[in-house]
Motif scaffolding. Structure first.
Motif, short mmCIF file in Angstrom:
data_model
loop_
_atom_site.label_atom_id
_atom_site.label_comp_id
_atom_site.label_asym_id
_atom_site.label_seq_id
_atom_site.Cartn_x
_atom_site.Cartn_y
_atom_site.Cartn_z
N ILE A 177 28.97 55.93 37.10
CA ILE A 177 29.48 54.60 37.46
C ILE A 177 28.42 53.58 38.44
CG2 ILE A 177 31.36 53.17 38.68
CD1 ILE A 177 33.18 55.24 37.67
N LEU A 178 28.04 54.59 39.46
CA LEU A 178 27.11 54.05 40.46
C LEU A 178 25.81 53.53 39.64
CD1 LEU A 178 27.03 53.93 43.34
CD2 LEU A 178 25.85 55.81 43.45
N LEU A 179 25.21 54.27 38.65
CA LEU A 179 24.21 53.76 37.98
C LEU A 179 24.51 52.55 37.10
CD1 LEU A 179 22.46 56.84 36.82
CD2 LEU A 179 22.12 55.93 38.90
N GLY A 180 25.71 52.23 36.60
CA GLY A 180 26.07 51.28 35.83
C GLY A 180 26.12 50.01 36.73
N CYS A 181 26.48 49.96 38.15
CA CYS A 181 26.61 49.08 38.86
C CYS A 181 25.03 48.66 39.18
CB CYS A 181 27.17 49.40 40.17
SG CYS A 181 29.12 49.55 39.99
N LEU A 182 24.04 49.46 39.26
CA LEU A 182 22.78 49.17 39.62
C LEU A 182 22.31 48.51 38.26
CD1 LEU A 182 20.19 49.21 41.19
CD2 LEU A 182 19.82 51.73 40.43
N GLY A 183 22.66 49.04 37.18
CA GLY A 183 22.17 48.42 35.89
C GLY A 183 22.72 46.80 36.02
N LEU A 184 23.96 46.66 36.25
CA LEU A 184 24.46 45.22 36.11
C LEU A 184 23.73 44.48 37.19
CD1 LEU A 184 28.43 45.66 36.22
CD2 LEU A 184 26.81 44.65 34.37
N ALA A 185 23.22 44.83 38.50
CA ALA A 185 22.42 44.00 39.53
C ALA A 185 21.04 43.68 38.75
CB ALA A 185 22.39 44.86 40.73
N THR A 186 20.71 44.61 37.96
CA THR A 186 19.26 44.35 37.39
C THR A 186 19.35 43.83 35.91
OG1 THR A 186 19.08 46.88 37.17
CG2 THR A 186 18.29 46.05 38.95
N GLY A 187 20.54 43.20 35.78
CA GLY A 187 20.30 42.69 34.30
C GLY A 187 21.05 43.23 33.01
N ALA A 188 21.56 44.42 33.29
CA ALA A 188 22.34 45.10 32.03
C ALA A 188 23.50 44.24 31.63
CB ALA A 188 22.83 46.31 32.34
N ARG A 189 23.81 44.37 30.43
CA ARG A 189 24.78 43.63 29.78
C ARG A 189 26.33 43.97 30.49
NH1 ARG A 189 26.87 43.95 23.33
NH2 ARG A 189 28.51 42.34 23.56
N ALA A 190 26.99 42.64 30.75
CA ALA A 190 28.33 42.89 31.37
C ALA A 190 29.29 42.59 30.47
CB ALA A 190 28.58 41.72 32.36
N GLU A 191 30.36 43.54 30.31
CA GLU A 191 31.21 43.80 29.13
C GLU A 191 32.92 43.56 29.95
OE1 GLU A 191 30.70 47.63 27.38
OE2 GLU A 191 28.74 46.99 26.55
N ARG A 192 33.74 43.20 29.09
CA ARG A 192 35.22 43.16 29.62
C ARG A 192 35.51 44.71 29.94
NH1 ARG A 192 39.09 39.76 27.66
NH2 ARG A 192 37.77 38.75 26.11
N GLY A 193 36.38 44.79 30.85
CA GLY A 193 36.80 45.91 31.40
C GLY A 193 36.08 46.63 32.62
N GLN A 194 35.10 45.81 32.87
CA GLN A 194 34.11 46.40 34.02
C GLN A 194 34.76 45.87 35.39
OE1 GLN A 194 30.29 44.95 32.68
NE2 GLN A 194 29.70 47.03 32.44
N VAL A 195 35.61 45.05 35.33
CA VAL A 195 36.13 44.72 36.58
C VAL A 195 37.50 45.36 37.22
CG1 VAL A 195 37.44 42.63 37.94
CG2 VAL A 195 35.56 42.12 36.39
N ARG A 196 37.55 45.86 38.18
CA ARG A 196 38.71 46.81 38.57
C ARG A 196 40.08 46.35 38.15
NH1 ARG A 196 41.53 48.35 43.38
NH2 ARG A 196 40.61 46.57 44.25
N VAL A 197 40.87 47.14 37.62
CA VAL A 197 42.01 46.63 37.14
C VAL A 197 42.77 45.84 38.33
CG1 VAL A 197 44.49 47.36 36.53
CG2 VAL A 197 42.23 48.57 35.59
N GLY A 198 43.38 44.77 38.02
CA GLY A 198 44.29 43.88 39.08
C GLY A 198 43.51 42.95 39.70
N CYS A 199 41.97 43.00 39.33
CA CYS A 199 41.13 41.87 40.15
C CYS A 199 40.76 40.74 38.97
CB CYS A 199 39.92 42.60 40.67
SG CYS A 199 40.49 43.66 42.24
N GLN A 200 40.39 39.73 39.53
CA GLN A 200 39.96 38.66 38.52
C GLN A 200 38.36 38.80 38.53
OE1 GLN A 200 41.74 36.40 37.05
NE2 GLN A 200 43.28 37.70 37.56
N GLN A 201 37.58 39.42 39.46
CA GLN A 201 36.25 39.37 39.20
C GLN A 201 35.63 40.66 40.27
OE1 GLN A 201 35.34 35.45 40.89
NE2 GLN A 201 34.14 36.44 42.55
#
Length: 552
Positions: free
Chosen positions: A37-61
């Motif tokens: 998960i930690l590497l996934g977050c680093l990937g998002l910060a460096t341009g990896a594809r974002a997908e539905r379901g990556q935001v914590r349940v109950g949060c809008q963003q």
């Protein structure tokens, strides 16, 4: 290198603030704890594809911010400059992900396209794992890596310079040929136009003069009548003046005043004669100018028609004549110019081919050396049956370019007798990651990327192989910042920084936390990796030994 990672409401992370140092950092934890998960977050910060379901349940963003230290000559600065973004010693990359899968990217709090974030991210982080390869697996980088490894960047630069010089001259030669061919095709037309202009002989300002004369001539009849009447009146006045003068001369009266009057009459008669003469001359001119109006109009209309034909003003016709003369001169001298440029181009092309030949020879030598260097790293990584080959595929001569005369590709085979193929397609997940580790150890000093991430490259290994992986990661960490997700205690024992990922079950929700371990906590984690759930004193002693051996 990566300095910090801050995550808010992504996946199972509600709030995470981590700082990173240089050297080797390991991430450990129970299977399924969420290390990736930690590497996934680093990937998002460096341009990896974002997908539905990556935001914590109950949060809008959710959001993730990665801050990197940036050297003065880092290539990412050029990419940022192209976007109008100036950075100092640090750079902030931020990604905001929405619950529906949409996302926004920011660099230094400036909104940017995801593609820009990904491009800059490639310059900052390389990820090597069983399921993702960013960096050495990209064939586009193999040529520059081989040139850097062989130390023949000077030869590569000589090829680029020779290619640019030849291409520039060839471009000018092509333009010259085109100009001469175009002019030659129009030579007959040019000569006809030039002859027409020279015969006509237009003069700047002529249109204005002709138009003024035409206007005068259009009132010729009125002028003739006016000057004829004036001439008759002047003749009558001269006759009367002459009669008066004769009478006074014959009067015989001795009077000084009379003498003054006679002198005045003589002067008046002289001036009247001048006026009468000028009037007569103008009258004769007007009478003899019959047909001049036709001449003036014919010349004026022809002048204007010629200007319209060439789409210029009448005063520009003389300059147009000079252009035709120059164009015809270029046709006459163009052949000689082309011969000269062709000779120069041939010289530059031979120089380019010589540079290409030298670069190809250097690459051939370096290819064998690189393969041998990687082979020395493979056996300890349980890849003793695998082989790396650096393939130089010759191009057709017409395809030679600024990068030389061949395509460069790193290819592998994992077992004797099997065909070679691209690294990313031939090797399995674990083999691929270990291959990348071997390559990285050999090429560590040659790439500008300062942060390397390895995700479970020790999967399916243990004992001596895991120890060899740890030893190579530690060597690599002397040159670069290295982050490793690992299950191998031999790898964890060599870390300068140790992070443990823990999954917590709290009533109706699950979350992941990351703990920085030191001292006994770190020893106990290594012992857990050695012994399993039940950590014994023997396991702790073994962990102490592993950590001590790694230090020494």
């Amino acid at each position: 290198m990566l300095l910090s990672l801050n995550v808010r409401d992504l996946l199972l992370l509600d709030r995470l603030d981590l700082e990173f140092g240089s050297g080797l950092t390991t991430l450990t934890g129970e299977t399924g704890a969420g290390k990736s998960i930690l590497l996934g977050c680093l990937g998002l910060a460096t341009g990896a594809r974002a997908e539905r379901g990556q935001v914590r349940v109950g949060c809008q963003q959710g959001s993730v911010t990665a801050i990197f230290g940036l050297s003065p000559d880092h290539p990412a600065r050029q990419h940022l400059a192209e976007q109008g973004i100036t950075v100092g010693e640090e750079i902030s990359l931020r990604r905001v992900v929405f619950a529906d899968g949409r996302s926004r990217a920011f660099i230094e709090d400036e909104p940017v396209a995801i593609g820009t974030l990904e491009r800059v991210g490639r310059d900052l982080v390389e990820v090597h794992g069983q399921f993702e390869q960013r960096g050495l697996a990209d064939p586009a980088r193999h040529r520059s890596l081989l040139d850097a490894f062989g130390g023949h960047e000077g030869d590569a630069e000589a090829v680029r310079a020779a290619w640019a010089a030849w291409r520039d001259l060839k471009g000018r030669l092509d333009e010259r040929r085109h100009a001469v061919e175009q002019a030659a095709a129009e030579e007959e037309r040019l000569r006809a136009h030039l002859a027409e202009l020279e015969k006509f002989g237009p003069v700047p300002g002529e249109e204005e003069e002709l138009a003024a004369e035409r206007q005068r001539l259009q009132t010729r009849d009125r002028q003739i009548a006016l000057f004829d009447e004036a001439a008759k009146g002047l003749a009558e006045a001269a006759e009367r003046l002459a009669g008066t003068q004769r009478k006074l001369d014959r009067s015989g009266i001795d009077d000084p005043s009379l003498e003054q009057i006679v002198d005045g009459l003589e002067r008046a008669a002289s001036e009247l004669a001048d006026v009468e003469r000028a009037t007569g001359e103008r009258l004769r001119e007007l009478i003899h100018a019959e047909g001049r109006l036709d001449e003036v109009e014919e010349r004026l209309f022809a002048l204007r028609a010629l200007a319209r034909k060439h789409r210029v003003g009448t005063d520009e016709l003389e300059g147009l004549r000079d252009e035709f003369v120059a164009a015809l001169a270029r046709i006459e001298t163009g052949a000689a110019d082309i011969v000269r440029l062709e000779a120069e181009a041939e010289t530059l092309h031979r120089r380019f081919l010589a540079a290409v030949e030298a670069l190809t020879a250097a690459r051939q030598r370096a290819a064998g050396m690189l393969a041998d260097a990687v082979a020395a790293e493979l056996a300890p990584l349980k890849l003793e049956r695998a082989t790396l080959r650096v393939t130089l595929t010759p191009l057709e001569p017409e395809a030679y370019g600024e990068h030389g005369a061949e395509r460069v590709a790193f290819e592998v085979r994992t077992n004797p007798g099997q065909p070679f193929g691209p690294i990313g397609k031939i090797a399995s997940g674990g083999e691929l990651a270990r291959f990348m580790l071997a390559l990285k150890v050999v090429l560590a000093r040659l790439t500008p990327v300062e942060t390397l991430v390895f995700d479970e490259i020790d999967a399916g290994t243990g004992g001596a192989t895991a120890d060899a992986i740890g030893e190579r990661l530690a060597r690599l960490a002397e040159e670069r910042q290295v982050l490793v997700v690992t299950h191998a205690p031999q790898v964890a024992a060599r870390a300068q920084s140790h992070l443990r990922v823990v999954k917590l079950q709290e009533e109706d929700r699950t979350r992941v936390i990351v703990e920085a371990l030191e001292g006994e906590e770190r020893r106990d984690e290594v012992a857990r990796m050695l012994a399993g759930a039940q950590v014994t004193d023997a396991a702790r002693a073994a962990a102490d030994s592993l950590i001590q051996d790694a230090v020494t």
